[in-house]
Design a protein around this motif. Structure first.
Motif, PDB file in Angstrom:
ATOM      1  N   GLY A 104       0.853  -1.229   0.097  1.00  0.00           N
ATOM      2  CA  GLY A 104      -0.098  -0.065  -0.115  1.00  0.00           C
ATOM      3  C   GLY A 104       0.843   1.121   0.039  1.00  0.00           C
ATOM      4  N   ASN A 105       0.231   2.263  -0.602  1.00  0.00           N
ATOM      5  CA  ASN A 105       0.938   3.564  -0.349  1.00  0.00           C
ATOM      6  C   ASN A 105       2.306   3.687  -1.332  1.00  0.00           C
ATOM      7  OD1 ASN A 105      -1.179   4.931   1.212  1.00  0.00           O
ATOM      8  ND2 ASN A 105      -0.113   4.066   3.141  1.00  0.00           N
ATOM      9  N   GLY A 106       2.105   2.820  -2.320  1.00  0.00           N
ATOM     10  CA  GLY A 106       3.314   2.981  -3.125  1.00  0.00           C
ATOM     11  C   GLY A 106       4.538   2.068  -2.684  1.00  0.00           C
ATOM     12  N   GLN A 107       4.325   1.342  -1.428  1.00  0.00           N
ATOM     13  CA  GLN A 107       5.532   0.440  -1.258  1.00  0.00           C
ATOM     14  C   GLN A 107       5.212  -0.814  -1.482  1.00  0.00           C
ATOM     15  OE1 GLN A 107       5.719   0.856   3.092  1.00  0.00           O
ATOM     16  NE2 GLN A 107       7.464   2.232   2.772  1.00  0.00           N
ATOM     17  N   TYR A 108       6.496  -1.558  -1.823  1.00  0.00           N
ATOM     18  CA  TYR A 108       6.244  -2.867  -2.192  1.00  0.00           C
ATOM     19  C   TYR A 108       7.258  -3.665  -1.789  1.00  0.00           C
ATOM     20  CZ  TYR A 108       3.035  -1.775  -5.954  1.00  0.00           C
ATOM     21  OH  TYR A 108       1.754  -1.539  -6.619  1.00  0.00           O
ATOM     22  N   ALA A 109       7.108  -5.012  -1.114  1.00  0.00           N
ATOM     23  CA  ALA A 109       8.162  -5.980  -0.680  1.00  0.00           C
ATOM     24  C   ALA A 109       8.341  -6.955  -1.784  1.00  0.00           C
ATOM     25  CB  ALA A 109       7.723  -6.700   0.558  1.00  0.00           C
ATOM     26  N   THR A 110       9.631  -7.468  -1.830  1.00  0.00           N
ATOM     27  CA  THR A 110       9.991  -8.361  -2.811  1.00  0.00           C
ATOM     28  C   THR A 110      10.957  -9.131  -1.813  1.00  0.00           C
ATOM     29  OG1 THR A 110      12.067  -7.024  -3.277  1.00  0.00           O
ATOM     30  CG2 THR A 110      10.016  -7.047  -4.793  1.00  0.00           C
ATOM     31  N   THR A 111      10.750 -10.621  -2.110  1.00  0.00           N
ATOM     32  CA  THR A 111      11.341 -11.788  -1.267  1.00  0.00           C
ATOM     33  C   THR A 111      12.165 -12.698  -2.195  1.00  0.00           C
ATOM     34  OG1 THR A 111       9.833 -11.623   0.689  1.00  0.00           O
ATOM     35  CG2 THR A 111      11.170 -13.557   0.425  1.00  0.00           C
ATOM     36  N   THR A 112      13.554 -12.771  -2.036  1.00  0.00           N
ATOM     37  CA  THR A 112      14.268 -13.797  -2.737  1.00  0.00           C
ATOM     38  C   THR A 112      15.196 -14.399  -1.851  1.00  0.00           C
ATOM     39  OG1 THR A 112      14.208 -12.124  -4.611  1.00  0.00           O
ATOM     40  CG2 THR A 112      15.857 -13.955  -4.562  1.00  0.00           C
ATOM     41  N   ASP A 113      15.189 -15.696  -1.941  1.00  0.00           N
ATOM     42  CA  ASP A 113      16.090 -16.564  -0.976  1.00  0.00           C
ATOM     43  C   ASP A 113      15.838 -16.321   0.492  1.00  0.00           C
ATOM     44  OD1 ASP A 113      16.971 -17.882  -3.359  1.00  0.00           O
ATOM     45  OD2 ASP A 113      18.655 -16.321  -3.591  1.00  0.00           O
ATOM     46  N   GLY A 114      14.617 -15.927   0.844  1.00  0.00           N
ATOM     47  CA  GLY A 114      14.386 -15.736   2.280  1.00  0.00           C
ATOM     48  C   GLY A 114      14.593 -14.292   2.682  1.00  0.00           C
ATOM     49  N   ASP A 115      15.236 -13.546   1.924  1.00  0.00           N
ATOM     50  CA  ASP A 115      15.488 -12.154   2.240  1.00  0.00           C
ATOM     51  C   ASP A 115      14.444 -11.391   1.583  1.00  0.00           C
ATOM     52  OD1 ASP A 115      17.974 -12.482   3.591  1.00  0.00           O
ATOM     53  OD2 ASP A 115      19.100 -12.623   1.585  1.00  0.00           O
ATOM     54  N   PHE A 135      12.891  -7.131   0.940  1.00  0.00           N
ATOM     55  CA  PHE A 135      13.434  -5.898   0.975  1.00  0.00           C
ATOM     56  C   PHE A 135      11.989  -5.041   0.523  1.00  0.00           C
ATOM     57  CE2 PHE A 135      14.763  -2.062  -1.517  1.00  0.00           C
ATOM     58  CZ  PHE A 135      15.679  -1.691  -0.799  1.00  0.00           C
ATOM     59  N   VAL A 136      11.870  -3.810   1.129  1.00  0.00           N
ATOM     60  CA  VAL A 136      10.836  -3.049   1.174  1.00  0.00           C
ATOM     61  C   VAL A 136      11.232  -1.778   0.237  1.00  0.00           C
ATOM     62  CG1 VAL A 136       8.903  -1.516   2.119  1.00  0.00           C
ATOM     63  CG2 VAL A 136       9.490  -3.794   2.947  1.00  0.00           C
ATOM     64  N   GLN A 137      10.562  -1.421  -0.733  1.00  0.00           N
ATOM     65  CA  GLN A 137      11.056  -0.351  -1.579  1.00  0.00           C
ATOM     66  C   GLN A 137       9.552   0.621  -2.040  1.00  0.00           C
ATOM     67  OE1 GLN A 137      14.266   0.013  -3.348  1.00  0.00           O
ATOM     68  NE2 GLN A 137      13.642   1.955  -3.720  1.00  0.00           N
ATOM     69  N   ASP A 138      10.170   1.717  -1.875  1.00  0.00           N
ATOM     70  CA  ASP A 138       8.918   2.857  -2.567  1.00  0.00           C
ATOM     71  C   ASP A 138       9.073   2.860  -4.126  1.00  0.00           C
ATOM     72  OD1 ASP A 138       8.013   3.548  -0.136  1.00  0.00           O
ATOM     73  OD2 ASP A 138       9.391   5.210   0.141  1.00  0.00           O
ATOM     74  N   ILE A 139       7.854   2.696  -4.723  1.00  0.00           N
ATOM     75  CA  ILE A 139       7.971   2.647  -6.158  1.00  0.00           C
ATOM     76  C   ILE A 139       6.972   3.772  -6.711  1.00  0.00           C
ATOM     77  CG2 ILE A 139       7.554   1.324  -8.204  1.00  0.00           C
ATOM     78  CD1 ILE A 139       8.258  -1.029  -6.699  1.00  0.00           C
TER      79      ILE A 139
END
Length: 134
Positions: free
Chosen positions: A92-103, A105-109
């Protein structure tokens, strides 16, 4: 240095968690096929190598993504440098979370028209990567 930042930015963007479309039934703007379009340092465009324009991100509605990063090879052609796959979630609010190999990361897009961009600040320098929808 810019290749390292691009690789880290793309890698960071792609570290997320699983998700589905929002409750309104509308399509998430993150979903689609994206190609690397532009790189900026503190708002100034940085020249890209031809092969960098082949870097892609494929985001699916099922909550997965695959990023393929390309670079010049020694013979003057392009080569796939690495591929990263994982899951993503719209927070929400332009924030996305991505997960690779258990890590994760949250990024504003930021989305504007047929482009998406995200920033990374390192040592006082703001790096912006812009992708255009294919």
């Amino acid at each position: 240095m810019k290749k390292i930042i691009l690789a880290l930015s793309v890698f960071a963007l792609l570290f997320t968690s699983c998700s589905s479309d929002d409750d309104s039934g509308s399509r998430d703007p993150f979903i689609g096929n994206w190609i690397f379009f532009q790189s900026l340092e503190n708002g100034t465009e940085v020249a890209l190598e031809d092969c960098e324009y082949e870097t892609t991100i494929v985001i699916t509605s099922s909550g997965t993504f695959t990023t393929s990063l390309y670079d010049d090879d020694l013979d003057g052609g392009c080569e796939l440098e690495f591929t990263v796959s994982g899951t993503w979630e719209n927070l929400g609010n332009g924030q996305y979370a991505t997960t690779t190999d258990g890590d994760t990361f949250v990024q504003d897009i930021n989305f504007e028209g047929n482009t998406m961009s995200f920033e990374d600040v390192e040592d006082g320098v703001t790096y912006t990567d812009v992708f255009i929808r294919q």
